[in-house]
Design a protein around this motif. Structure first.
Motif, mmCIF file in Angstrom:
data_model
loop_
_atom_site.group_PDB
_atom_site.id
_atom_site.type_symbol
_atom_site.label_atom_id
_atom_site.label_comp_id
_atom_site.label_asym_id
_atom_site.label_seq_id
_atom_site.Cartn_x
_atom_site.Cartn_y
_atom_site.Cartn_z
ATOM 1 N N LEU A 27 0.892 -1.144 0.005
ATOM 2 C CA LEU A 27 -0.143 0.021 0.236
ATOM 3 C C LEU A 27 0.863 1.225 -0.043
ATOM 4 O O LEU A 27 0.562 2.308 -0.779
ATOM 5 C CB LEU A 27 -0.911 0.113 1.228
ATOM 6 N N GLY A 28 1.801 1.263 0.685
ATOM 7 C CA GLY A 28 2.994 2.283 0.753
ATOM 8 C C GLY A 28 3.559 2.688 -0.570
ATOM 9 O O GLY A 28 3.659 3.668 -0.955
ATOM 10 N N HIS A 29 4.017 1.642 -1.240
ATOM 11 C CA HIS A 29 4.399 1.543 -2.689
ATOM 12 C C HIS A 29 3.416 2.068 -3.701
ATOM 13 O O HIS A 29 3.575 2.977 -4.381
ATOM 14 C CB HIS A 29 4.804 0.155 -3.120
ATOM 15 N N VAL A 30 2.111 1.738 -3.463
ATOM 16 C CA VAL A 30 1.043 2.315 -4.521
ATOM 17 C C VAL A 30 0.962 3.703 -4.091
ATOM 18 O O VAL A 30 0.777 4.638 -5.091
ATOM 19 C CB VAL A 30 -0.294 1.507 -4.259
ATOM 20 N N VAL A 31 0.864 4.209 -2.903
ATOM 21 C CA VAL A 31 0.631 5.403 -2.310
ATOM 22 C C VAL A 31 1.852 6.375 -3.149
ATOM 23 O O VAL A 31 1.520 7.357 -3.623
ATOM 24 C CB VAL A 31 0.602 5.603 -0.856
ATOM 25 N N ASP A 32 3.065 5.989 -2.923
ATOM 26 C CA ASP A 32 4.187 6.561 -3.745
ATOM 27 C C ASP A 32 4.214 6.766 -5.054
ATOM 28 O O ASP A 32 4.347 7.859 -5.729
ATOM 29 C CB ASP A 32 5.656 5.889 -2.938
ATOM 30 N N GLU A 33 3.640 5.526 -5.676
ATOM 31 C CA GLU A 33 3.875 5.614 -7.110
ATOM 32 C C GLU A 33 2.781 6.297 -7.568
ATOM 33 O O GLU A 33 2.747 6.985 -8.961
ATOM 34 C CB GLU A 33 3.416 4.180 -7.639
#
Length: 188
Positions: free
Chosen positions: A82-88
């Motif tokens: 989820l953190g990865h998606v938020v950043d991307e």
């Protein structure tokens, strides 16, 4: 949608979706998750409990950019995703929190709390209603047994003053069965 691409590329590898789900991401997961959005306020604080792959939380954050969305997920590998998606996706309106809903009782409250495929409504209401502020709503995606789940959860719903629990059919795409959404307002 960029989120679709991320899920398609990494979802199976990260154990977020099954291998058979990649071909039906749009209709079974993304469109289904988007069906809850018309039942939510356009702005305010929202919490998605058991966010998993980001369904419906990430979809809500994309479609409700004026809202602040907290994604609550107990599994570390999923919160990493989820953190990865938020950043991307550069979603500045999302906060990812690792833990169970019960761990956040008293920490914050929201105008709306959502969930998809987490637990029967009787359990889910116990976990989530303390996160709903008075006047706010629990808005959860449910299946064919939604009415039966409301009946089974009647005592818990009454505890929070949610005597207005109802099932709404949320149309998605012309060839698809409507999604079932349970909506209940917290009055105390």
């Amino acid at each position: 949608m960029q989120f679709h691409g991320l899920l398609r590329q990494e979802g199976v590898l990260r154990g977020l979706i099954g291998p058979r789900e990649t071909s039906r991401l749009w209709e079974r997961h993304l469109v289904n998750s988007a069906a809850v959005v018309p039942f939510l306020p356009t702005e305010g604080d929202m919490v998605d409990v058991g966010s998993g792959a980001g369904l419906p939380g990430i979809v809500i954050a994309i479609l409700r950019p004026q809202a602040q969305v907290i994604l609550v997920e107990p599994m570390e590998r999923r919160t990493t995703w989820l953190g990865h998606v938020v950043d991307e996706l550069e979603l500045s309106n999302v906060d990812v929190r690792r833990g169970r809903a019960e761990e956040y009782h008293g920490a914050f409250q929201a105008d709306a709390v959502t969930s998809r495929a987490v637990a029967p409504l009787e359990k889910l209401a116990r976990w989530t209603f303390p996160l709903v502020r008075k006047g706010g709503q629990l808005v959860v995606l449910k299946g064919r047994s939604a009415e039966v789940e409301i009946e089974a959860a009647a005592k818990v719903l009454r505890k929070y003053g949610a005597t207005d629990a109802r099932v709404a059919d949320a149309p998605t795409l012309p060839d698809l069965e409507p999604t079932r959404v349970v909506v209940a307002t917290r009055t105390r």
